[in-house]
Design a protein around this motif. Structure first.
Motif, PDB file in Angstrom:
ATOM      1  N   ARG A 321     -14.566 -46.962 -50.163  1.00  0.00           N
ATOM      2  CA  ARG A 321     -13.203 -46.588 -49.802  1.00  0.00           C
ATOM      3  C   ARG A 321     -12.173 -47.367 -50.613  1.00  0.00           C
ATOM      4  O   ARG A 321     -11.144 -46.824 -51.011  1.00  0.00           O
ATOM      5  CB  ARG A 321     -12.978 -46.816 -48.299  1.00  0.00           C
ATOM      6  N   TYR A 322     -12.463 -48.630 -50.850  1.00  0.00           N
ATOM      7  CA  TYR A 322     -11.560 -49.455 -51.652  1.00  0.00           C
ATOM      8  C   TYR A 322     -11.443 -48.894 -53.074  1.00  0.00           C
ATOM      9  O   TYR A 322     -10.349 -48.825 -53.644  1.00  0.00           O
ATOM     10  CB  TYR A 322     -12.079 -50.885 -51.695  1.00  0.00           C
ATOM     11  N   ALA A 323     -12.574 -48.468 -53.645  1.00  0.00           N
ATOM     12  CA  ALA A 323     -12.548 -47.907 -54.995  1.00  0.00           C
ATOM     13  C   ALA A 323     -11.772 -46.597 -55.040  1.00  0.00           C
ATOM     14  O   ALA A 323     -11.076 -46.312 -56.018  1.00  0.00           O
ATOM     15  CB  ALA A 323     -13.971 -47.703 -55.509  1.00  0.00           C
ATOM     16  N   TRP A 330      -7.309 -49.797 -61.374  1.00  0.00           N
ATOM     17  CA  TRP A 330      -8.284 -50.064 -62.431  1.00  0.00           C
ATOM     18  C   TRP A 330      -8.898 -48.762 -62.915  1.00  0.00           C
ATOM     19  O   TRP A 330      -9.145 -47.845 -62.131  1.00  0.00           O
ATOM     20  CB  TRP A 330      -9.380 -50.994 -61.913  1.00  0.00           C
ATOM     21  N   ARG A 331      -9.167 -48.676 -64.184  1.00  0.00           N
ATOM     22  CA  ARG A 331      -9.763 -47.472 -64.764  1.00  0.00           C
ATOM     23  C   ARG A 331     -11.206 -47.314 -64.276  1.00  0.00           C
ATOM     24  O   ARG A 331     -11.948 -48.273 -64.161  1.00  0.00           O
ATOM     25  CB  ARG A 331      -9.750 -47.546 -66.284  1.00  0.00           C
ATOM     26  N   GLY A 332     -11.574 -46.064 -64.016  1.00  0.00           N
ATOM     27  CA  GLY A 332     -12.954 -45.751 -63.671  1.00  0.00           C
ATOM     28  C   GLY A 332     -13.259 -45.751 -62.196  1.00  0.00           C
ATOM     29  O   GLY A 332     -14.205 -45.085 -61.765  1.00  0.00           O
ATOM     30  N   TYR A 333     -12.514 -46.505 -61.387  1.00  0.00           N
ATOM     31  CA  TYR A 333     -12.807 -46.573 -59.958  1.00  0.00           C
ATOM     32  C   TYR A 333     -12.678 -45.192 -59.321  1.00  0.00           C
ATOM     33  O   TYR A 333     -11.774 -44.421 -59.655  1.00  0.00           O
ATOM     34  CB  TYR A 333     -11.829 -47.507 -59.248  1.00  0.00           C
ATOM     35  N   GLY A 334     -13.552 -44.904 -58.364  1.00  0.00           N
ATOM     36  CA  GLY A 334     -13.460 -43.621 -57.682  1.00  0.00           C
ATOM     37  C   GLY A 334     -14.566 -43.440 -56.673  1.00  0.00           C
ATOM     38  O   GLY A 334     -15.307 -44.370 -56.340  1.00  0.00           O
ATOM     39  N   GLU A 335     -14.701 -42.228 -56.208  1.00  0.00           N
ATOM     40  CA  GLU A 335     -15.638 -41.897 -55.146  1.00  0.00           C
ATOM     41  C   GLU A 335     -17.071 -42.267 -55.496  1.00  0.00           C
ATOM     42  O   GLU A 335     -17.842 -42.694 -54.626  1.00  0.00           O
ATOM     43  CB  GLU A 335     -15.547 -40.394 -54.844  1.00  0.00           C
ATOM     44  N   VAL A 337     -17.918 -44.192 -58.496  1.00  0.00           N
ATOM     45  CA  VAL A 337     -18.005 -45.349 -59.386  1.00  0.00           C
ATOM     46  C   VAL A 337     -17.357 -46.517 -58.655  1.00  0.00           C
ATOM     47  O   VAL A 337     -16.136 -46.598 -58.568  1.00  0.00           O
ATOM     48  CB  VAL A 337     -17.325 -45.099 -60.741  1.00  0.00           C
ATOM     49  N   TRP A 338     -18.191 -47.389 -58.120  1.00  0.00           N
ATOM     50  CA  TRP A 338     -17.700 -48.483 -57.294  1.00  0.00           C
ATOM     51  C   TRP A 338     -18.766 -49.569 -57.210  1.00  0.00           C
ATOM     52  O   TRP A 338     -19.912 -49.358 -57.560  1.00  0.00           O
ATOM     53  CB  TRP A 338     -17.358 -47.988 -55.883  1.00  0.00           C
ATOM     54  N   GLY A 339     -18.355 -50.731 -56.742  1.00  0.00           N
ATOM     55  CA  GLY A 339     -19.316 -51.806 -56.509  1.00  0.00           C
ATOM     56  C   GLY A 339     -18.852 -53.142 -57.042  1.00  0.00           C
ATOM     57  O   GLY A 339     -18.818 -53.355 -58.261  1.00  0.00           O
ATOM     58  N   LEU A 340     -18.473 -54.039 -56.117  1.00  0.00           N
ATOM     59  CA  LEU A 340     -17.999 -55.370 -56.478  1.00  0.00           C
ATOM     60  C   LEU A 340     -18.903 -56.420 -55.858  1.00  0.00           C
ATOM     61  O   LEU A 340     -19.230 -56.359 -54.672  1.00  0.00           O
ATOM     62  CB  LEU A 340     -16.559 -55.582 -55.997  1.00  0.00           C
ATOM     63  N   THR A 341     -19.294 -57.400 -56.661  1.00  0.00           N
ATOM     64  CA  THR A 341     -20.151 -58.475 -56.189  1.00  0.00           C
ATOM     65  C   THR A 341     -20.089 -59.607 -57.203  1.00  0.00           C
ATOM     66  O   THR A 341     -19.267 -59.585 -58.127  1.00  0.00           O
ATOM     67  CB  THR A 341     -21.589 -57.968 -55.994  1.00  0.00           C
ATOM     68  N   ALA A 342     -20.931 -60.603 -57.079  1.00  0.00           N
ATOM     69  CA  ALA A 342     -21.006 -61.665 -58.085  1.00  0.00           C
ATOM     70  C   ALA A 342     -21.698 -61.116 -59.322  1.00  0.00           C
ATOM     71  O   ALA A 342     -22.793 -60.556 -59.231  1.00  0.00           O
ATOM     72  CB  ALA A 342     -21.765 -62.857 -57.530  1.00  0.00           C
ATOM     73  N   CYS A 343     -21.059 -61.266 -60.468  1.00  0.00           N
ATOM     74  CA  CYS A 343     -21.620 -60.710 -61.700  1.00  0.00           C
ATOM     75  C   CYS A 343     -20.905 -61.297 -62.906  1.00  0.00           C
ATOM     76  O   CYS A 343     -19.895 -61.988 -62.776  1.00  0.00           O
ATOM     77  CB  CYS A 343     -21.482 -59.189 -61.715  1.00  0.00           C
TER      78      CYS A 343
END
Length: 496
Positions: A321-323, A330-335, A337-343
């Motif tokens: 939902r945040y994406a 931010w470019r690319g974010y959407g239904e 394409v998402w996913g935030l974590t340590a990286c």
């Protein structure tokens, strides 16, 4: 390495068992991994298969498992923190590696004997590794191990900390191996079980609690205990289960409720389905690689009305939902394409892009509204496939379809990518800028590969969860924490 996504669509399947068993490259050497092909054309993006048989997920798992088989040292079992950049070893990555070997054997990619041999070498190394309070020449102390170890002798790397959480993740793999290798007559499997028992019993959980009842994040021989504890909701669920289940150095049963009483400040009601939040998704994934929390209820879960599995499912949906909302544009974010974590990230700098000053970070723990710099990590979504396959599978297909020519390679998805950063006049700390794609990480990270390989298996078969239900230490830890229901219920027997 030249990569052509069309190679993956060829229908010539690789032949059966043994594709992985023949790979004998040493650590950091270019591994001899055959290019894998799908058995057929990929489903259309956005469709969800009716079962856990899916060509793309099959290929992702095979490639990701091969990361651990090929980059882990055959003699010591030490797994690199990252590859192909030469690096120290990560004890948490070793825990994930140990978990993938039975997966590979179960899938017919290696023999059970080969899996046992690699596992036994790993457990022998850790059982024999030097332990003591000295600053150098040690691998651990009081049963715990240093976060990072050198790749030659396996001793403490630089001034890294004696890590409680990374030891816990290592033990997740150790106890999984102890339970899965259950042949009563096989000498190698008997030794695996004995060494696993030795390693677990040696950990002095009751020593590393300077601010009782909480476990400190670690210890340095130069300065003593780290000033921070595991005292909020995060990836330490498995740590406290292990600490409570210990037959030698257990924490008091009251520890769990005292710890979970600290969770309320993390309660997030921004969305329709509130949950106990931890911004990066790894905090919702790591413990549940090994522990099946479905239906298990402790005091805190009962008060909230749902279990920790459901909490992680809600956290996964919240990231999607945040994406979609994409407050940072931010470019690319959407239904899908998402996913935030340590990286990994591109580096620590600020640049003006699309008329806005954009702050970027190197390796960092990212989450919704928390150090979000447009960097997407495939492990964030894929490590949640067991929680919410209906949204993770479309995400995997979308990332593969849109960015696969740059981010999908020998060992599956590279660690991360950032479609917003297309500038070529910046000094990058990691990765490279690919025309038409954006910034792309160069490396694969062991602690990000692990949740992908393992949670795909839990989604497909429940192998890890079902195995760990039979481990007496996991059951003891959960029961001492006050959990009831689910597979702990009378009659379930931990085998369903």
């Amino acid at each position: 390495m030249t990569f052509d996504r069309r190679d993956l669509l060829r229908t010539a399947a690789l032949g059966g068992a043994g594709w992985l068993a023949g790979c004998t490259a040493g650590p950091f050497a270019p591994p001899q991994v055959p290019r894998l092909a799908f058995p057929g054309v990929l489903p259309a993006i956005g469709t969800t298969p009716a079962s856990a048989s899916d060509p793309l997920m099959d290929d992702i798992q095979r490639r990701t498992v091969s990361f651990f088989w090929n980059t882990t040292d055959q003699t010591t079992g030490l797994a690199p923190d990252r590859w192909p950049t030469p690096s120290f070893a990560s004890i948490a990555a070793v825990g994930f590696a140990l978990t993938t070997y039975p997966i590979a054997a179960t899938r017919g990619w290696i023999t059970r004997a080969a899996a046992a041999q690699r596992t036994l070498a790993t457990l022998r190394f850790f059982a024999d590794a030097p332990q003591g309070p000295a600053k150098e020449g040690m691998s651990g102390y009081k049963g715990f191990f240093y976060h990072f170890l050198g790749t030659t002798k396996g001793h403490r790397f630089a001034r890294t900390e004696l890590s409680t959480i990374d030891t816990a993740l290592l033990l997740g793999g150790v106890l999984f191996a102890q339970t899965w290798f259950d042949d009563a007559d096989d000498p190698a499997e008997k030794e695996i079980r004995a060494l696993a028992d030795q390693l677990y019993r040696a950990v002095e959980w009751d020593w590393i609690t300077p601010r009782k009842p909480f476990v400190s994040m670690g210890w340095h021989p130069e300065s003593g205990f780290i000033g921070s504890d595991w005292n909020i909701y995060n990836e330490s669920l498995i740590l406290y289960v292990l600490a409570l289940g210990s037959p030698t150095h257990a924490l008091p049963p009251t520890t769990w409720d005292e710890w979970t009483a600290k969770f309320d400040p993390s309660w997030d009601e921004k969305y329709d389905n509130p949950f106990t939040a931890f911004p990066p998704l790894f905090g919702h994934q790591y413990s549940q690689v090994w522990i099946d929390f479905r239906g298990l209820m402790d005091t805190y879960s009962k008060r909230r009305g749902f279990d920790y599995f459901e909490n992680s499912r809600r956290a996964t949906y919240a990231q999607r939902r945040y994406a979609i909302t994409n407050p940072g544009r931010w470019r690319g974010y959407g239904e899908n394409v998402w996913g935030l974590t340590a990286c990994d990230g591109p580096g620590d700098f600020v640049r003006e892009i699309d008329g806005r000053n954009r702050e970027f970070f190197s390796y960092s723990a990212r989450g919704p509204g928390d150090r979000d710099d447009g960097t997407i990590a495939p492990t964030a979504a894929l490590g949640s496939v067991a929680f919410a396959p209906e949204i993770v599978l479309p995400a995997a297909r979308a990332m593969y379809s849109q960015y696969g020519t740059a981010i999908y390679d020998r060992y599956g998805f590279r660690d991360s990518f950032n479609p917003t950063l297309t500038l070529t006049d910046v000094k990058l700390q990691h990765g490279r800028v690919v025309p038409g794609i954006g910034w792309v990480a160069t490396d694969f990270l062991g602690i990000d590969q692990g949740p992908i390989a393992c949670m795909i298996e839990n989604w497909r078969s429940g192998l890890i969860w079902k195995t760990m239900r039979r481990n007496p230490y996991i059951r003891a830890g959960l029961e001492r924490a006050g959990f009831t229901g689910g597979w702990l219920s009378p009659g379930e027997g931990g085998t369903s």
